[in-house]
Design a protein around this motif. Sequence first.
Motif, PDB file in Angstrom:
ATOM      1  N   ASP A  83     -35.015 -27.127  35.852  1.00  0.00           N
ATOM      2  CA  ASP A  83     -36.078 -26.300  36.424  1.00  0.00           C
ATOM      3  C   ASP A  83     -37.005 -27.023  37.378  1.00  0.00           C
ATOM      4  O   ASP A  83     -38.092 -26.533  37.664  1.00  0.00           O
ATOM      5  CB  ASP A  83     -36.906 -25.670  35.302  1.00  0.00           C
ATOM      6  N   SER A  84     -36.639 -28.199  37.883  1.00  0.00           N
ATOM      7  CA  SER A  84     -37.487 -28.838  38.885  1.00  0.00           C
ATOM      8  C   SER A  84     -37.549 -27.960  40.128  1.00  0.00           C
ATOM      9  O   SER A  84     -36.591 -27.266  40.469  1.00  0.00           O
ATOM     10  CB  SER A  84     -36.951 -30.228  39.233  1.00  0.00           C
ATOM     11  N   PHE A  85     -38.687 -28.024  40.850  1.00  0.00           N
ATOM     12  CA  PHE A  85     -38.932 -27.035  41.912  1.00  0.00           C
ATOM     13  C   PHE A  85     -37.936 -27.154  43.064  1.00  0.00           C
ATOM     14  O   PHE A  85     -37.653 -26.174  43.735  1.00  0.00           O
ATOM     15  CB  PHE A  85     -40.369 -27.171  42.433  1.00  0.00           C
ATOM     16  N   SER A  86     -37.390 -28.349  43.299  1.00  0.00           N
ATOM     17  CA  SER A  86     -36.539 -28.536  44.471  1.00  0.00           C
ATOM     18  C   SER A  86     -35.062 -28.622  44.138  1.00  0.00           C
ATOM     19  O   SER A  86     -34.232 -28.032  44.826  1.00  0.00           O
ATOM     20  CB  SER A  86     -36.966 -29.806  45.223  1.00  0.00           C
ATOM     21  N   ASP A  87     -34.721 -29.372  43.092  1.00  0.00           N
ATOM     22  CA  ASP A  87     -33.309 -29.645  42.817  1.00  0.00           C
ATOM     23  C   ASP A  87     -32.942 -29.406  41.360  1.00  0.00           C
ATOM     24  O   ASP A  87     -31.996 -30.000  40.847  1.00  0.00           O
ATOM     25  CB  ASP A  87     -32.963 -31.084  43.210  1.00  0.00           C
ATOM     26  N   GLY A  88     -33.672 -28.526  40.691  1.00  0.00           N
ATOM     27  CA  GLY A  88     -33.401 -28.263  39.286  1.00  0.00           C
ATOM     28  C   GLY A  88     -31.979 -27.791  39.049  1.00  0.00           C
ATOM     29  O   GLY A  88     -31.483 -26.907  39.737  1.00  0.00           O
ATOM     30  N   GLY A  89     -31.301 -28.402  38.071  1.00  0.00           N
ATOM     31  CA  GLY A  89     -29.963 -28.005  37.679  1.00  0.00           C
ATOM     32  C   GLY A  89     -28.843 -28.682  38.435  1.00  0.00           C
ATOM     33  O   GLY A  89     -27.688 -28.616  38.016  1.00  0.00           O
ATOM     34  N   ARG A  90     -29.141 -29.380  39.539  1.00  0.00           N
ATOM     35  CA  ARG A  90     -28.073 -29.957  40.359  1.00  0.00           C
ATOM     36  C   ARG A  90     -27.465 -31.212  39.740  1.00  0.00           C
ATOM     37  O   ARG A  90     -26.318 -31.546  40.016  1.00  0.00           O
ATOM     38  CB  ARG A  90     -28.597 -30.291  41.750  1.00  0.00           C
ATOM     39  N   HIS A  91     -28.257 -31.925  38.933  1.00  0.00           N
ATOM     40  CA  HIS A  91     -27.807 -33.223  38.437  1.00  0.00           C
ATOM     41  C   HIS A  91     -27.841 -33.284  36.913  1.00  0.00           C
ATOM     42  O   HIS A  91     -28.062 -34.351  36.336  1.00  0.00           O
ATOM     43  CB  HIS A  91     -28.696 -34.336  39.020  1.00  0.00           C
ATOM     44  N   MET A  92     -27.580 -32.158  36.278  1.00  0.00           N
ATOM     45  CA  MET A  92     -27.694 -32.102  34.821  1.00  0.00           C
ATOM     46  C   MET A  92     -26.602 -32.893  34.113  1.00  0.00           C
ATOM     47  O   MET A  92     -26.816 -33.445  33.039  1.00  0.00           O
ATOM     48  CB  MET A  92     -27.690 -30.648  34.334  1.00  0.00           C
ATOM     49  N   SER A  93     -25.422 -32.967  34.670  1.00  0.00           N
ATOM     50  CA  SER A  93     -24.357 -33.738  34.026  1.00  0.00           C
ATOM     51  C   SER A  93     -24.478 -35.202  34.422  1.00  0.00           C
ATOM     52  O   SER A  93     -25.015 -35.543  35.479  1.00  0.00           O
ATOM     53  CB  SER A  93     -22.979 -33.210  34.431  1.00  0.00           C
ATOM     54  N   VAL A  94     -23.965 -36.074  33.562  1.00  0.00           N
ATOM     55  CA  VAL A  94     -23.996 -37.506  33.856  1.00  0.00           C
ATOM     56  C   VAL A  94     -23.221 -37.793  35.141  1.00  0.00           C
ATOM     57  O   VAL A  94     -23.660 -38.581  35.992  1.00  0.00           O
ATOM     58  CB  VAL A  94     -23.431 -38.313  32.672  1.00  0.00           C
ATOM     59  N   ALA A  95     -22.081 -37.147  35.315  1.00  0.00           N
ATOM     60  CA  ALA A  95     -21.260 -37.380  36.507  1.00  0.00           C
ATOM     61  C   ALA A  95     -22.007 -36.970  37.773  1.00  0.00           C
ATOM     62  O   ALA A  95     -21.974 -37.685  38.790  1.00  0.00           O
ATOM     63  CB  ALA A  95     -19.941 -36.622  36.389  1.00  0.00           C
ATOM     64  N   ALA A  96     -22.679 -35.819  37.738  1.00  0.00           N
ATOM     65  CA  ALA A  96     -23.408 -35.351  38.917  1.00  0.00           C
ATOM     66  C   ALA A  96     -24.586 -36.270  39.221  1.00  0.00           C
ATOM     67  O   ALA A  96     -24.866 -36.577  40.391  1.00  0.00           O
ATOM     68  CB  ALA A  96     -23.894 -33.924  38.701  1.00  0.00           C
ATOM     69  N   ALA A  97     -25.267 -36.733  38.182  1.00  0.00           N
ATOM     70  CA  ALA A  97     -26.398 -37.639  38.378  1.00  0.00           C
ATOM     71  C   ALA A  97     -25.931 -38.975  38.945  1.00  0.00           C
ATOM     72  O   ALA A  97     -26.570 -39.544  39.844  1.00  0.00           O
ATOM     73  CB  ALA A  97     -27.126 -37.850  37.064  1.00  0.00           C
ATOM     74  N   ARG A  98     -24.816 -39.457  38.441  1.00  0.00           N
ATOM     75  CA  ARG A  98     -24.274 -40.727  38.944  1.00  0.00           C
ATOM     76  C   ARG A  98     -23.890 -40.599  40.420  1.00  0.00           C
ATOM     77  O   ARG A  98     -24.180 -41.486  41.238  1.00  0.00           O
ATOM     78  CB  ARG A  98     -23.078 -41.155  38.109  1.00  0.00           C
ATOM     79  N   ALA A  99     -23.256 -39.495  40.782  1.00  0.00           N
ATOM     80  CA  ALA A  99     -22.873 -39.283  42.182  1.00  0.00           C
ATOM     81  C   ALA A  99     -24.108 -39.200  43.078  1.00  0.00           C
ATOM     82  O   ALA A  99     -24.121 -39.738  44.197  1.00  0.00           O
ATOM     83  CB  ALA A  99     -22.037 -38.015  42.299  1.00  0.00           C
ATOM     84  N   ALA A 100     -25.158 -38.537  42.601  1.00  0.00           N
ATOM     85  CA  ALA A 100     -26.388 -38.438  43.389  1.00  0.00           C
ATOM     86  C   ALA A 100     -27.018 -39.803  43.585  1.00  0.00           C
ATOM     87  O   ALA A 100     -27.496 -40.138  44.681  1.00  0.00           O
ATOM     88  CB  ALA A 100     -27.365 -37.489  42.707  1.00  0.00           C
ATOM     89  N   ALA A 101     -27.020 -40.623  42.537  1.00  0.00           N
ATOM     90  CA  ALA A 101     -27.586 -41.972  42.641  1.00  0.00           C
ATOM     91  C   ALA A 101     -26.783 -42.827  43.613  1.00  0.00           C
ATOM     92  O   ALA A 101     -27.341 -43.602  44.399  1.00  0.00           O
ATOM     93  CB  ALA A 101     -27.637 -42.625  41.271  1.00  0.00           C
ATOM     94  N   GLN A 102     -25.468 -42.686  43.573  1.00  0.00           N
ATOM     95  CA  GLN A 102     -24.623 -43.473  44.470  1.00  0.00           C
ATOM     96  C   GLN A 102     -24.843 -43.080  45.933  1.00  0.00           C
ATOM     97  O   GLN A 102     -24.628 -43.897  46.832  1.00  0.00           O
ATOM     98  CB  GLN A 102     -23.161 -43.318  44.063  1.00  0.00           C
ATOM     99  N   ALA A 103     -25.286 -41.843  46.159  1.00  0.00           N
ATOM    100  CA  ALA A 103     -25.593 -41.399  47.515  1.00  0.00           C
ATOM    101  C   ALA A 103     -26.954 -41.907  47.998  1.00  0.00           C
ATOM    102  O   ALA A 103     -27.311 -41.720  49.155  1.00  0.00           O
ATOM    103  CB  ALA A 103     -25.562 -39.878  47.594  1.00  0.00           C
ATOM    104  N   MET A 104     -27.712 -42.537  47.099  1.00  0.00           N
ATOM    105  CA  MET A 104     -29.031 -43.075  47.439  1.00  0.00           C
ATOM    106  C   MET A 104     -28.976 -44.579  47.667  1.00  0.00           C
ATOM    107  O   MET A 104     -29.867 -45.321  47.272  1.00  0.00           O
ATOM    108  CB  MET A 104     -30.030 -42.782  46.308  1.00  0.00           C
ATOM    109  N   GLN A 105     -27.930 -45.056  48.318  1.00  0.00           N
ATOM    110  CA  GLN A 105     -27.788 -46.498  48.463  1.00  0.00           C
ATOM    111  C   GLN A 105     -28.904 -47.126  49.282  1.00  0.00           C
ATOM    112  O   GLN A 105     -29.134 -48.333  49.208  1.00  0.00           O
ATOM    113  CB  GLN A 105     -26.422 -46.868  49.082  1.00  0.00           C
ATOM    114  N   HIS A 106     -29.617 -46.318  50.071  1.00  0.00           N
ATOM    115  CA  HIS A 106     -30.715 -46.854  50.876  1.00  0.00           C
ATOM    116  C   HIS A 106     -32.048 -46.849  50.122  1.00  0.00           C
ATOM    117  O   HIS A 106     -33.046 -47.336  50.663  1.00  0.00           O
ATOM    118  CB  HIS A 106     -30.870 -46.043  52.167  1.00  0.00           C
ATOM    119  N   ALA A 107     -32.085 -46.315  48.908  1.00  0.00           N
ATOM    120  CA  ALA A 107     -33.319 -46.321  48.119  1.00  0.00           C
ATOM    121  C   ALA A 107     -33.520 -47.690  47.491  1.00  0.00           C
ATOM    122  O   ALA A 107     -32.570 -48.383  47.134  1.00  0.00           O
ATOM    123  CB  ALA A 107     -33.271 -45.243  47.044  1.00  0.00           C
TER     124      ALA A 107
END
Length: 337
Positions: A83-107
Motif C-alpha cells: 500500500d505504499s503511495f507510489s509502488d505499493g505491491g510491486r516488490h512484495m515477493s523476494v524475487a521481485a524485490a531482488r530484481a528491483a534492487a539489482q536495477a538500482m546499481q547506481h544507488a
Amino acid sequence: MGKYVRPIVQVDAARPDDAVQLAGGWGWFTHVEILSRDAPPQIRPVCDVAPDALAPLTAPRAAVAGLTMARPRTMGILNVTPDSFSDGGRHMSVAAARAAAQAMQHADIIDVGGESTRPGAARVPDDIEIDRTAPVIRALKAAGIGQMISIDTRKSAVAAQALAAGATLVNDVSGFTFDPALAPVCAAQSAPVCVMHALGDPATMQNDPTYDNVLLDVYDFLRGRIAALVAAGIDRTQIIADPGIGFGKTLDHNLALLARVSLFHSLGVPILLGASRKRFIGTLGGAETADQRMPGSVAVALAALKHGTQIVRVHDVPETAQAIALWRASMAGNADG
C-alpha cells in the motif's frame, strides 16, 4: 532558541578567495543568513560568524559506515508493502524485490521498508513487517548486492531483525520517538541512523498541520533528537538528519523547507532529503499520479544538491544518477565533477 545560521550555498566554478567550503563537500559560501523567531532575516559575511557557529558548517562530514559524504549520494527506495503511495505491491515477493534492487546499481544505499508511511496509513504489526523485510534483506546480501542496505522502520524488533539479516543503517521516520527501544538497539549494534522530522503519526499527520515557524520548528526538533540519540550512545558522526518533506507538512511548508534547507547543515551532520514523487510535486508539476512525477522529483533532488544536501532518497535511481552526473559536470566545467 536564539539565532540560526544558514549558509547561502554556491557551487559556481569561480570561487572567491574568502569563500569557505561547506561540510567538506562540493558547495561553498561567503555569506550566511541569520534567522531568528523575533527579528527579520539578516545577511552577513562569513567573517562575521562566530567560530562556534561556523564550525558545524565547515567541518567535513565523517563517512557513514564507510560511505564518504564528500560527493552527492543516492538512496534508492525499495518498498516491500502492498500500500505504499507510489509502488505499493510491486516488490512484495523476494524475487521481485531482488530484481528491483539489482536495477538500482547506481544507488549508494538501498532503503528497504515494510510499512507504508503515506498519509493515512495504519500501523503494521511487528511480525508482519519483519516477515516482509528480513527475508528480502537476506536475499539481497546473498545475491551480492554491494550497496549499503538501510531498514526504514520505527520499531526496535524490526530493526533488530533487519540488522541481523545484513542491514547497516536504520532510517526512522518518527525521529526515534515512536519506540523508545529503537535507539538502544542501534547503539548496541553501532548502527548509523537517519533521524527524520514528522508531525504526528502517518495516520493523522496531514490533518491540518500547523507550525509557529516550520523551518525553525523542524530544526529545533532535529537538534533535540540528535542530542537524545548521542545521549543514548549513538556516535554523532553516524547520524543523518532528514527534515521530512511531506510528513505533516502542507505544500507551503514543504517549499519553505526546500528554499532554506541549507540551514540544517548547522546541525553538523549529513542531510538527507526525501521528496521523490510526493504530492506537492504533482500539484506544482501537473502530474496527477505518482508514477508521472519523475521529472519533478529529479528537479527537486538537484535543487537540494545546490544547497549541499548530501543524500537524496529517490524512486527513480537511474534517472536521478544520470541527472546528478550531468549537473556536477556542468557546474564544475569538467567531466570529473
